[in-house]
Write an enzyme that holds these catalytic residues in place. Structure first.
Site, PDB file in Angstrom:
ATOM      1  N   HIS A 258       2.829   4.957  -2.948  1.00 10.76           N
ATOM      2  CA  HIS A 258       3.046   6.315  -3.536  1.00 10.76           C
ATOM      3  C   HIS A 258       2.332   6.250  -4.885  1.00 10.76           C
ATOM      4  O   HIS A 258       1.868   7.068  -5.454  1.00 10.76           O
ATOM      5  CB  HIS A 258       4.445   6.650  -3.698  1.00 10.76           C
ATOM      6  CG  HIS A 258       4.609   7.980  -4.222  1.00 10.76           C
ATOM      7  ND1 HIS A 258       4.208   9.029  -3.878  1.00 10.76           N
ATOM      8  CD2 HIS A 258       5.251   8.342  -5.323  1.00 10.76           C
ATOM      9  CE1 HIS A 258       4.696  10.097  -4.663  1.00 10.76           C
ATOM     10  NE2 HIS A 258       5.248   9.657  -5.529  1.00 10.76           N
TER      11      HIS A 258
ATOM     12  N   GLU B 104      17.176  14.404  -9.129  1.00 16.14           N
ATOM     13  CA  GLU B 104      16.455  13.348  -8.289  1.00 16.14           C
ATOM     14  C   GLU B 104      16.906  11.774  -8.364  1.00 16.14           C
ATOM     15  O   GLU B 104      17.997  11.640  -9.312  1.00 16.14           O
ATOM     16  CB  GLU B 104      14.693  13.270  -8.604  1.00 16.14           C
ATOM     17  CG  GLU B 104      14.142  14.539  -8.150  1.00 16.14           C
ATOM     18  CD  GLU B 104      12.639  14.621  -8.126  1.00 16.14           C
ATOM     19  OE1 GLU B 104      12.302  15.638  -7.714  1.00 16.14           O
ATOM     20  OE2 GLU B 104      12.185  13.586  -8.863  1.00 16.14           O
TER      21      GLU B 104
END
Length: 542
Positions: free
Chosen positions: A347, A124
């Site tokens: 988030h 990621e």
């Protein structure tokens, strides 16, 4: 003025005494319950269903240095790099090292991580190695939560209370000994006392108009701890995930960063792959960089941004991202053939309740772990997939600390019956709408002094309007908590006259060495500054 308590209660509301109260049913709360001694009488409280947490919706996975090509040292360096040189180095070392054993514990407990000749690893953003383990393709949080919930439900020493909202903590001087709860099913105030309390109440994405967080994520633990006298820290650092599915919804569906790790591209409305113009790592740059790049591209093109998963290939998309594939199909988007409209959404909260390396707060017998806590692990910008790992490590460490500390003493329950005025539910809902829009518009991805001060005035007016008023409803408690956090988030953002990580001031676009210090707040005290790598402030003379 910040009230000490926000709803009336008395000793008549007392229900039961426990050895340990855990508030929150995400990974941090569940793993705390698992590691707690079997001779403890435990109460686990969840604001909604046990399953309703950020953990349950987590897609990407858990970052852990178990790949033979990886090491804790590399994980440590990547965490510091993503954190914009603002991480507490001691905490990072603890997490990347102990996280390995905690993940092995999960595997022993039956969490079924995906495997390809051993554990399957993906990459990621801002990771130098493939180190993210995952489950059911893109449903890691579901698999972890499901496993831990089943284990905790089977424990005879643990009582589970669903649909119980923590309102405030009970304190005597600097010791916490209980909590005031609202039973939303029976619509009653109930008081529970305990020798130790762990807050694992999760994040605060619902502060914003667009968020990937569930409706429960209103920052309750942070506000509640502050009212009780705990210190809160780094509130100016809120991470916006670059790629949520750009469709109208109170909870935006996250398109995991792992899709970019597997080869997906970001394209603007002209079909241009623009990330190479912003960072040499392109789509795999740190989250704050990708989010701002998308923001500026949307501003420049006055159009949408798209995620192109087609380079991954149809077979791998369906195998690796079945949940994302299914959700997008529900909206008429076939991600194996079509571009996916995406946009940033709130988030993850890097800020929270200040804790030491064992989850201790500045209040005796009060601990915090997971997203509601601020250990300094994430610095100014969280590295992808470090959040579940943090919850695992500090859930265990809270229990380790509790086993070596004196329990809270028994204290009488106070009475709180101020002359509170009734407020309508319509006024509460209107206040929430105003707050979410104001924070999105003026305290979001790009900030400046003028808009921050505008937001400050609006939030202060809302706080004043709700002062000494109440309605017995979960939404009222959430609004009070969100307003409190908003106030200190804005104050922190105004004070920090630089840009660093997720905090970007267009009027102060550079990072400054003199601002390598945490901004910390304590009830009825002036702002506290503490240099990076000198925490916790309550054990030092910051």
């Amino acid at each position: 003025m910040i009230e000490r308590f926000i709803l009336p209660f008395s000793e008549k509301d007392f229900e039961k005494e426990y050895d340990l109260i855990i508030v929150g049913s995400g990974i941090a709360g569940l793993i705390s319950a698992y590691y707690a001694p079997e001779n403890f009488k435990i109460a686990l409280f969840s604001k909604d269903r046990l399953e309703e947490s950020n953990t349950y919706y987590a897609q990407g996975g858990i970052a852990v240095a178990l790949n033979p090509e990886d090491s804790p040292e590399l994980h440590y360096k990547d965490t510091l790099s993503a954190g914009a040189d603002f991480n507490e180095e001691k905490i990072v070392k603890i997490v990347v090292q102990e996280g390995i054993e905690r993940v092995k514990d999960l595997i022993k407990l039956g969490v079924n991580f995906d495997k390809i000749d051993g554990l399957a690893f993906t990459k990621e953003a801002a990771h130098s190695k493939r180190r993210i383990i995952h489950a059911q393709g893109d449903a890691t949080g579901y698999e972890v939560a499901r496993t831990l919930i089943n284990i905790v439900k089977d424990r005879k020493n643990t009582n589970i209370y669903e649909h119980y909202v923590l309102i405030d903590l009970l304190t005597y001087e600097d010791e916490v000994y209980g909590g005031v709860f609202f039973d939303t099913k029976e619509r009653k105030i109930r008081i529970f006392t305990s020798k130790y309390i762990i807050l694992a109440t999760g994040g605060a994405g619902q502060l914003y108009l667009h968020t990937t967080n569930p409706l429960t994520a209103t920052g309750d633990g942070i506000a509640i701890a502050f009212r009780a006298g705990a210190r809160i820290m780094d509130l100016e650092f809120f991470q916006f995930h670059p790629t949520s599915l750009d469709v109208a919804s109170p909870q935006r569906f996250l398109i995991s960063e792992a899709v970019r790790g597997e080869g997906a591209y970001l394209l603007n409305a002209f079909g241009e792959r623009f990330m190479l113009n912003y960072h040499p790592l392109a789509e795999l740059a740190p989250r704050d960089v990708v989010t701002r790049a998308i923001f500026f591209e949307m501003l420049e093109t006055q159009d949408r941004i798209y995620l192109d998963l087609r380079p991954i290939g149809e077979k791998k998309i369906k195998e690796r991202f079945p949940n994302i594939y299914k959700k997008c199909m529900e909206h008429g988007i076939d991600i194996t053939k079509e571009l996916v409209p995406v946009s940033p959404a709130a988030h993850y909260f890097m800020g929270g309740i200040e804790t030491d390396e064992y989850g201790r707060t500045n209040l005796k017998n009060l601990y915090a772990c997971g997203e509601t806590a601020c250990t300094g692990l994430h610095g100014a910008n969280r590295l992808a997939s470090n959040s579940l790992l943090e919850g695992l490590v500090f859930g265990k460490r809270c229990i380790d600390a509790i086993l070596n500390e004196d329990p809270a003493k028994n204290h009488s329950i106070p009475k709180h019956q101020n002359n509170l005025l009734n407020i309508s539910l319509n006024e509460v809902n209107q206040g929430i709408k105003i707050l979410k829009k104001i924070l999105w518009d003026k305290v979001g991805i790009i900030r400046n002094e003028t808009e921050l001060k505008d937001a400050e005035n609006i939030i202060d007016n809302l706080i004043e309007k709700l002062h000494n008023s109440f309605i017995l409803d979960r939404s009222f408690v959430e609004l009070k908590n969100m307003l409190l956090i908003s106030k200190f988030m804005i104050n922190s953002a105004l004070i920090r006259k630089e840009s660093r990580g997720a905090h970007f001031r267009i009027d102060y676009p550079k990072s400054k060495e003199e601002w390598k210090k945490h901004i910390i707040w304590e009830r009825e005290k002036e702002v506290i500054f503490c240099e990076v790598n000198s925490l916790p402030s309550f054990k030092k003379n910051c």
